[in-house]
Design an enzyme around this catalytic site. Structure first.
Site, mmCIF file in Angstrom:
data_model
loop_
_atom_site.group_PDB
_atom_site.id
_atom_site.type_symbol
_atom_site.label_atom_id
_atom_site.label_comp_id
_atom_site.label_asym_id
_atom_site.label_seq_id
_atom_site.Cartn_x
_atom_site.Cartn_y
_atom_site.Cartn_z
ATOM 1 N N ASP A 30 -1.140 -22.744 -18.532
ATOM 2 C CA ASP A 30 -0.980 -22.090 -17.316
ATOM 3 C C ASP A 30 -2.078 -21.290 -17.259
ATOM 4 O O ASP A 30 -2.988 -21.042 -18.279
ATOM 5 C CB ASP A 30 0.279 -21.289 -17.381
ATOM 6 C CG ASP A 30 0.641 -20.656 -16.072
ATOM 7 O OD1 ASP A 30 1.758 -21.195 -15.732
ATOM 8 O OD2 ASP A 30 -0.077 -20.139 -15.273
ATOM 9 N N THR A 118 6.666 -30.268 -5.637
ATOM 10 C CA THR A 118 7.182 -30.952 -4.500
ATOM 11 C C THR A 118 5.845 -30.821 -3.361
ATOM 12 O O THR A 118 5.498 -29.584 -3.002
ATOM 13 C CB THR A 118 8.338 -29.957 -3.901
ATOM 14 O OG1 THR A 118 9.550 -30.022 -4.957
ATOM 15 C CG2 THR A 118 8.909 -30.602 -2.417
ATOM 16 N N GLU A 146 11.164 -33.449 -8.891
ATOM 17 C CA GLU A 146 11.813 -32.808 -10.039
ATOM 18 C C GLU A 146 13.099 -32.453 -9.108
ATOM 19 O O GLU A 146 12.986 -31.750 -7.964
ATOM 20 C CB GLU A 146 11.219 -31.769 -10.672
ATOM 21 C CG GLU A 146 11.967 -31.036 -11.552
ATOM 22 C CD GLU A 146 12.733 -31.741 -12.569
ATOM 23 O OE1 GLU A 146 11.840 -32.490 -13.268
ATOM 24 O OE2 GLU A 146 13.810 -31.902 -12.663
ATOM 25 N N LYS A 199 12.374 -36.637 -2.509
ATOM 26 C CA LYS A 199 12.510 -35.421 -2.671
ATOM 27 C C LYS A 199 12.829 -34.311 -1.664
ATOM 28 O O LYS A 199 13.759 -33.619 -1.323
ATOM 29 C CB LYS A 199 11.319 -34.564 -3.559
ATOM 30 C CG LYS A 199 11.318 -33.299 -3.811
ATOM 31 C CD LYS A 199 12.363 -32.585 -4.724
ATOM 32 C CE LYS A 199 12.760 -31.312 -4.691
ATOM 33 N NZ LYS A 199 13.659 -30.839 -5.419
ATOM 34 N N ASN A 203 16.536 -32.273 -0.508
ATOM 35 C CA ASN A 203 16.575 -31.105 -0.217
ATOM 36 C C ASN A 203 17.052 -30.757 1.436
ATOM 37 O O ASN A 203 17.931 -29.791 1.603
ATOM 38 C CB ASN A 203 15.432 -30.112 -0.392
ATOM 39 C CG ASN A 203 15.270 -29.887 -1.813
ATOM 40 O OD1 ASN A 203 16.238 -29.894 -2.736
ATOM 41 N ND2 ASN A 203 14.090 -29.312 -2.338
ATOM 42 N N ALA A 247 30.876 -21.947 2.149
ATOM 43 C CA ALA A 247 30.296 -21.054 3.124
ATOM 44 C C ALA A 247 29.813 -19.637 2.635
ATOM 45 O O ALA A 247 30.510 -19.124 1.468
ATOM 46 C CB ALA A 247 31.464 -20.716 4.240
ATOM 47 N N GLY A 252 18.809 -19.463 -0.050
ATOM 48 C CA GLY A 252 17.444 -18.951 -0.285
ATOM 49 C C GLY A 252 16.709 -19.580 -1.197
ATOM 50 O O GLY A 252 16.912 -20.738 -1.715
ATOM 51 N N CYS A 255 12.794 -22.934 -3.377
ATOM 52 C CA CYS A 255 12.645 -24.304 -3.074
ATOM 53 C C CYS A 255 13.344 -24.872 -1.560
ATOM 54 O O CYS A 255 12.598 -25.246 -0.772
ATOM 55 C CB CYS A 255 13.458 -25.155 -3.919
ATOM 56 S SG CYS A 255 12.474 -25.540 -5.443
HETATM 57 N N1 LIG Z 1 12.074 -23.755 -9.274
HETATM 58 C C1 LIG Z 1 12.716 -24.821 -9.231
HETATM 59 O O1 LIG Z 1 13.861 -25.031 -9.469
HETATM 60 C C2 LIG Z 1 12.278 -26.462 -8.502
HETATM 61 C C3 LIG Z 1 12.851 -27.480 -8.647
HETATM 62 C C4 LIG Z 1 12.299 -28.593 -8.077
HETATM 63 C C5 LIG Z 1 10.971 -28.470 -7.566
HETATM 64 N N2 LIG Z 1 10.190 -27.471 -7.927
HETATM 65 C C6 LIG Z 1 8.791 -27.451 -7.406
HETATM 66 O O2 LIG Z 1 8.276 -27.429 -8.544
HETATM 67 C C7 LIG Z 1 6.964 -26.629 -8.478
HETATM 68 C C8 LIG Z 1 6.865 -25.597 -9.240
HETATM 69 O O3 LIG Z 1 7.731 -24.746 -8.982
HETATM 70 P P1 LIG Z 1 8.301 -23.566 -10.090
HETATM 71 O O4 LIG Z 1 9.319 -22.704 -9.451
HETATM 72 O O5 LIG Z 1 8.199 -23.753 -11.525
HETATM 73 O O6 LIG Z 1 6.832 -22.613 -9.705
HETATM 74 P P2 LIG Z 1 6.398 -21.064 -10.603
HETATM 75 O O7 LIG Z 1 5.716 -20.292 -9.263
HETATM 76 O O8 LIG Z 1 7.469 -20.606 -11.284
HETATM 77 O O9 LIG Z 1 5.299 -21.723 -11.540
HETATM 78 C C9 LIG Z 1 4.063 -22.096 -11.256
HETATM 79 C C10 LIG Z 1 3.173 -22.103 -12.390
HETATM 80 O O10 LIG Z 1 1.783 -22.639 -11.963
HETATM 81 C C11 LIG Z 1 0.568 -22.005 -12.513
HETATM 82 N N3 LIG Z 1 -0.404 -22.439 -12.213
HETATM 83 C C12 LIG Z 1 -0.941 -22.330 -11.070
HETATM 84 N N4 LIG Z 1 -2.101 -22.826 -10.770
HETATM 85 C C13 LIG Z 1 -2.242 -23.609 -12.274
HETATM 86 C C14 LIG Z 1 -3.205 -24.368 -12.780
HETATM 87 N N5 LIG Z 1 -4.286 -24.872 -12.331
HETATM 88 N N6 LIG Z 1 -3.170 -24.885 -13.974
HETATM 89 C C15 LIG Z 1 -2.118 -24.589 -14.725
HETATM 90 N N7 LIG Z 1 -0.732 -23.715 -14.188
HETATM 91 C C16 LIG Z 1 -1.219 -23.376 -12.880
HETATM 92 C C17 LIG Z 1 1.274 -20.355 -12.135
HETATM 93 O O11 LIG Z 1 0.563 -19.530 -12.866
HETATM 94 C C18 LIG Z 1 2.702 -20.520 -12.561
HETATM 95 O O12 LIG Z 1 3.060 -20.031 -13.493
HETATM 96 C C19 LIG Z 1 6.992 -26.187 -7.024
HETATM 97 O O13 LIG Z 1 6.288 -27.297 -6.396
HETATM 98 C C20 LIG Z 1 8.266 -26.488 -6.668
HETATM 99 O O14 LIG Z 1 8.580 -26.599 -5.138
HETATM 100 C C21 LIG Z 1 10.781 -26.346 -8.125
#
Ligand SMILES: NC(=O)c1ccc[n+]([C@@H]2O[C@H](COP(=O)([O-])OP(=O)(O)OC[C@H]3O[C@@H](n4cnc5c(N)ncnc54)[C@H](O)[C@@H]3O)[C@@H](O)[C@H]2O)c1
Length: 426
Positions: A30, A118, A146, A199, A203, A247, A252, A255
């Site tokens: 990260d 996503t 995912e 995906k 949703n 309901a 929110g 995603c």
């Molecule tokens: N949150 C969910 O439940 C969920 C479910 C399915 C899909 N997604 C998708 O997965 C993706 C991630 O979601 P999330 O909720 O985990 O996001 P998040 O914001 O919790 O985590 C993203 C992480 O990526 C890091 N990051 C940014 N640039 C980076 C880089 N160049 N190298 C390494 N790390 C870097 C950020 O610092 C952050 O810690 C999104 O596209 C989201 O739509 C999320």
């Protein structure tokens, strides 16, 4: 296999921990050094049930780093799990994705780049071009969206309904499929664009069901029906099924709102007006605000009234407040001149509510002197609250149950005025 996961957020940490649990060697990278330091010290920066134990149990197969070089050393598969938040136009912001793609060095063996973030349909094709332009033919590209839900993400990852793999080259799809050995689930192999669309469409289908039942609830309220019985009655129809028929005050989270908006914009950018999705999004916006009308009908004016928000996270089981209905409600209540207190068992609202909302140390403290309580998140701690004690603390025994989580009859017996969503009130 050796795996690198880029992004130590909700998806990246769960992905890393679960692949380590399946026996792979995992490095999570990260850019947020604070997160990496915390993880190295054994502290987990997010609330996800079971994650801390899973990370601890697989400690010897898991490393954390802020360095790209360290993450990519001898790696077989690189997962991209960085954030793709909405831009002001509603399109997905792919800045973090492009950073990862552009950071990939040239390699002399096959490495697969697997997209878990996503992204809009067509992103994979653009990534492929960008890799080819840089001469990175050894880097294969796979879309592996995912579907985990926060609060149940580990179970969802290890016992998924399906695994979707979209690839340009079937060798790369084979590698990603092999990685999932040990997980018993159907695998859907597709072209990259279709995997990306699966995906977004999944949703969109889920939010459509939520807005559908919310509109049914609103009509129930107007006509004297009870949406809980209606949902039970229609959910038993095998063609419909029972899930996502609860309901409430709308969806929110990080995603649903952004992905539905991104699909709407993707369609619009391609010249198509996705009318159904437009309506689904609008219904959701209005649904959050219906709480205000319910409060006003009984309290007449909100000016000077104290309203307690119970639950800040967008749903139970997570500390995530991104796009949480609590934020919209707090904003609307403050704009109406109400005094707002709030409590959540896990989510820390202090940073997001600009110091204008009193964050109470307990639910009962939030309810102290309140003219009304609003159940925003259906945490067990709120459902099982000592409502008799709550009544003693409140100025007026009035609950708007935004998630239909409470026992309406029991509350009425305690002298509460109760309003659910889509049910007759008293
Ligand atoms: N949150 C969910 O439940 C969920 C479910 C399915 C899909 N997604 C998708 O997965 C993706 C991630 O979601 P999330 O909720 O985990 O996001 P998040 O914001 O919790 O985590 C993203 C992480 O990526 C890091 N990051 C940014 N640039 C980076 C880089 N160049 N190298 C390494 N790390 C870097 C950020 O610092 C952050 O810690 C999104 O596209 C989201 O739509 C999320």
């Amino acid at each position: 296999m050796r795996i690198a996961v880029f992004g130590a957020g909700y998806v990246g940490l769960v992905t890393g921990a679960c692949f380590a649990d399946l026996g792979h060697d995992v490095v999570v990278r990260d850019v947020a050094e604070g997160k990496i330091d915390a993880l190295r010290d054994g502290r987990v920066p997010i609330h996800e049930p079971g994650l801390e134990e899973l990370l601890e149990r697989n400690g010897e197969r898991l490393r954390f780093t802020a360095s790209v070089e360290e993450a990519l050393e001898d790696v077989d598969v690189v997962f991209v799990a960085v954030g793709t938040p909405p831009t002001p136009s509603g399109d997905a912001d792919l800045t973090a994705v492009w950073t990862v793609v552009d950071e990939l060095p040239d390699v002399d063996r096959r490495v697969v780049l697997a997209m878990k973030s996503t992204v809009p349909v067509g992103t994979g094709r653009t990534v492929r071009h960008r890799l080819d332009e840089r001469g990175l033919e050894n880097v294969g590209y796979v879309s592996n969206p995912e579907f985990t839900a926060e609060g149940t993400a580990i179970r969802d990852f290890l016992h998924p309904d399906r695994i979707v793999i979209g690839a340009f080259d079937s060798r790369d799809a084979d590698v990603v499929e092999q990685l999932h050995a040990g997980i018993d689930a159907p695998v859907v192999r597709a072209d990259v664009a279709s995997a990306e669309m699966i995906k977004l469409a999944a949703n969109a289908a889920l939010v459509t069901r939520i807005s559908f039942i919310n509109e049914i609830a609103n009509v129930c309220e107007a006509t004297g029906a009870d949406v809980l019985r209606v949902a039970e009655g229609i959910g038993l129809d095998r063609r419909i099924g029972p899930s996502f028929l609860r309901a409430g005050i709308g969806y929110g989270g990080s995603c649903f709102p952004k992905d539905s908006l991104a699909l709407k914009q993707l369609a619009a950018n391609s010249g198509y007006n996705f009318q159904l999705l437009n309506a689904v999004i609008e219904v959701n916006e209005l649904q959050k605000r219906r709480v205000i009308g319910k409060l006003e009908r009984r309290l007449e004016t909100l000016r000077g009234k104290k309203i307690a928000l119970l639950g800040l996270a967008f749903k139970p089981g997570t500390d995530d407040m991104r796009e949480a209905p609590s934020l919209v409600l707090a904003g609307r209540l403050l704009a109406e001149g109400a005094e707002v207190s709030a409590w959540d068992p896990v989510a820390d609202g202090s940073g997001r509510l600009d110091g204008k909302v009193e964050i109470a140390p307990s639910a009962l403290d939030a309810l102290d002197g309140a003219d009304a309580a609003v159940v925003v998140t259906e945490w067990a701690e709120i459902r099982d609250l000592d409502w008799a004690a709550a009544g003693e603390r409140m100025r007026r025994r009035f609950v708007v149950d935004g998630r239909n989580a409470l026992d309406a009859e029991a509350l009425r017996e305690l002298g509460f005025e109760y309003e659910g969503i889509g049910r007759t009130s008293s």
